[in-house]
Scaffold this motif. Structure first.
Motif, PDB file in Angstrom:
ATOM      1  N   GLY A  46      -5.926   8.438   7.437  1.00 50.36           N
ATOM      2  CA  GLY A  46      -6.119   9.777   7.013  1.00 50.36           C
ATOM      3  C   GLY A  46      -5.435  10.173   5.854  1.00 50.36           C
ATOM      4  O   GLY A  46      -5.478  11.605   5.071  1.00 50.36           O
ATOM      5  N   HIS A  47      -4.289   9.663   5.487  1.00 51.46           N
ATOM      6  CA  HIS A  47      -3.367   9.932   4.309  1.00 51.46           C
ATOM      7  C   HIS A  47      -3.184   8.981   2.908  1.00 51.46           C
ATOM      8  O   HIS A  47      -2.540   9.044   2.303  1.00 51.46           O
ATOM      9  N   LEU A  54      -0.979   4.568  14.181  1.00 47.92           N
ATOM     10  CA  LEU A  54      -0.248   4.425  12.697  1.00 47.92           C
ATOM     11  C   LEU A  54      -1.340   3.981  11.838  1.00 47.92           C
ATOM     12  O   LEU A  54      -1.556   4.636  10.605  1.00 47.92           O
ATOM     13  N   SER A  55      -2.481   3.173  12.254  1.00 47.02           N
ATOM     14  CA  SER A  55      -3.421   2.984  11.236  1.00 47.02           C
ATOM     15  C   SER A  55      -4.504   4.157  11.087  1.00 47.02           C
ATOM     16  O   SER A  55      -4.871   4.338   9.948  1.00 47.02           O
ATOM     17  N   GLU A 108      -9.710  -2.222   5.463  1.00 45.55           N
ATOM     18  CA  GLU A 108      -8.760  -2.798   4.591  1.00 45.55           C
ATOM     19  C   GLU A 108      -7.476  -3.098   5.190  1.00 45.55           C
ATOM     20  O   GLU A 108      -6.814  -4.161   4.525  1.00 45.55           O
ATOM     21  N   GLN A 109      -6.961  -2.165   6.105  1.00 44.97           N
ATOM     22  CA  GLN A 109      -5.760  -2.546   6.578  1.00 44.97           C
ATOM     23  C   GLN A 109      -5.492  -3.864   7.498  1.00 44.97           C
ATOM     24  O   GLN A 109      -4.822  -4.754   7.415  1.00 44.97           O
ATOM     25  N   MET A 110      -6.845  -4.058   8.055  1.00 46.53           N
ATOM     26  CA  MET A 110      -7.054  -5.434   8.987  1.00 46.53           C
ATOM     27  C   MET A 110      -6.996  -6.576   8.017  1.00 46.53           C
ATOM     28  O   MET A 110      -6.394  -7.596   8.443  1.00 46.53           O
ATOM     29  N   LYS A 111      -7.743  -6.491   6.979  1.00 44.36           N
ATOM     30  CA  LYS A 111      -7.655  -7.395   6.109  1.00 44.36           C
ATOM     31  C   LYS A 111      -6.461  -7.664   5.573  1.00 44.36           C
ATOM     32  O   LYS A 111      -5.784  -9.098   5.336  1.00 44.36           O
ATOM     33  N   PHE A 112      -5.583  -6.931   5.094  1.00 46.45           N
ATOM     34  CA  PHE A 112      -4.141  -6.891   4.571  1.00 46.45           C
ATOM     35  C   PHE A 112      -3.221  -7.513   5.611  1.00 46.45           C
ATOM     36  O   PHE A 112      -2.494  -8.396   5.484  1.00 46.45           O
ATOM     37  N   ILE A 113      -3.570  -7.240   6.979  1.00 48.61           N
ATOM     38  CA  ILE A 113      -2.710  -7.947   8.041  1.00 48.61           C
ATOM     39  C   ILE A 113      -2.837  -9.176   7.965  1.00 48.61           C
ATOM     40  O   ILE A 113      -1.975 -10.206   8.543  1.00 48.61           O
TER      41      ILE A 113
END
Length: 385
Positions: free
Chosen positions: A111-112, A105-106, A119-124
């Protein structure tokens, strides 16, 4: 009361319903277990009557009926605990599959969208810290819920015993509220309520059994892990009208995702649930419950939401039989007949704005020919028990 203007009478009815609802909300801690015990005691009456025919003492027959109920629910809890144990034993595999799905999913999000993996890890992490701040509140609420559940389980057998032991006294109390000339109608109404509650609750018990076996068995044959657990969870959640089926689908998908690193089992689970639910709604359940509980979809959804707001999950389960009981009572009284029409599913094909006879309480349009026909006998009137 009959000499009052119609607007005053209708206003008093609405005010009475409002104060009734307010009283229910204020006394939900007492009324919810009492109402649940009332429905269960009605379901146990056939077993109690059977043992009484063999001259068993009143107290012994009630205790044996309650023990039979405890054994049934004990077997259900044991089976559920066994399936949960199997799920916990597969925790390393579940953790690996969840990590794989999250990585996929990450990568798809990266990619989209402009969000990178960092950035996704920081958000999580940010969201996780916010969730931890609410952990104390959630745990305290869960502890309160568990305490309330144990109190309910402790009081429920006592309530059931007392309701069954004093059933004749309670029936006499009901009859004393009405003049002697109305006693046949009151008796008929009570019999209809008993038929509806018994048929509905026995139908739900049978539905849980065959939904677990049918859905779990098909998923087991397909090769889905934890198939019986998915079937059992969906069978119980499906008892909540409309909302429960959606929750059952979501939980089934989550369990399948956690148990497999492939996507085809998800489609298999969703397809199997759709087929089994179609067979249940259109073939099996109508034959089991019959046409005794006829509540329209709007009243059902609103009742489920109100029941959930008042008494949580138990209120959602009890919403439909409560509405059905109210409908029987309303149908048997001229003063509140319009409320029975509001709850029922007898939808006129013609508009009352054009057909004046539909503005009265006793007629519905005939689907086979023009004109009007008299309303059918209320559900269950011809099936006394």
């Amino acid at each position: 009361m009959s000499e009052m203007p119609l607007t005053v009478r209708r206003s008093l009815e609405v005010m009475g319903l409002f104060f009734l609802g307010w009283t229910i909300v204020l006394a939900k801690g007492l009324l919810a277990p009492l109402l649940l015990a009332f429905f269960i005691s009605i379901m146990l009456l056939p077993m109690h009557s059977y043992m009484r025919r063999y001259k068993l003492p009143e107290v012994l027959s009630i205790v044996l009926s309650i023990l039979a109920l405890v054994v049934v629910f004990g077997l259900i809890i044991w089976f559920f605990s066994f399936q949960i144990g199997n799920l916990i034993s597969d925790f390393p595999v579940i953790q690996r599959n969840v990590t794989s799905h999250l990585n996929s999913l990450s990568a798809w999000i990266e990619g989209h969208s402009p969000f990178s993996t960092a950035e996704q890890m920081k958000f999580i992490q940010d969201q996780s810290s916010k969730m931890l701040s609410y952990a104390g509140t959630i745990l305290s609420g869960a502890a309160g819920s568990v305490t309330s559940l144990f109190i309910l389980l402790g009081l429920l057998p006592i309530y059931i015993f007392l309701l069954m032991f004093y059933k004749n006294l309670l029936l006499r109390f009901v009859f004393l509220w009405f003049p002697k000339g109305m006693h046949p109608e009151v008796e008929d109404t009570l019999r209809q309520v008993q038929v509806i509650v018994k048929s509905y609750l026995f139908g739900l018990l049978i539905q849980v059994s065959y939904m677990t076996v049918l859905l779990g068995g098909i998923l087991l044959i397909i090769g889905i892990k934890h198939a019986l657990l998915i079937g059992l969870i969906f069978a119980f959640l499906n008892l909540i009208p409309y909302v429960g089926a959606l929750l059952g689908n979501i939980i089934g998908v989550l369990l399948t995702l956690a148990s497999s690193d492939q996507l085809w089992p998800i489609l298999a689970v969703l397809g199997t649930i759709a087929v089994v639910q179609f067979v249940d709604n259109n073939i099996l359940m109508p034959r089991i419950v019959g046409s005794k509980v006829k509540i329209n979809a709007l009243a059902t959804i609103v009742g489920v939401i109100i029941g959930g707001e008042i008494a949580g999950i138990a209120g959602m389960f009890l919403s439909l039989p409560v509405i059905a009981v109210f409908k029987v009572v309303f149908d048997m009284t001229d003063r509140f007949k319009q409320w029975g029409v509001l709850f029922g599913d007898e939808r006129p094909e013609e508009s009352p704005m054009r057909v004046a006879a539909l503005r009265q309480a006793g007629a519905l349009p005939d689907r086979k020919r023009p004109g009007l026909r008299k309303k059918s006998i209320p559900h269950g009137q011809d099936n006394k028990s």
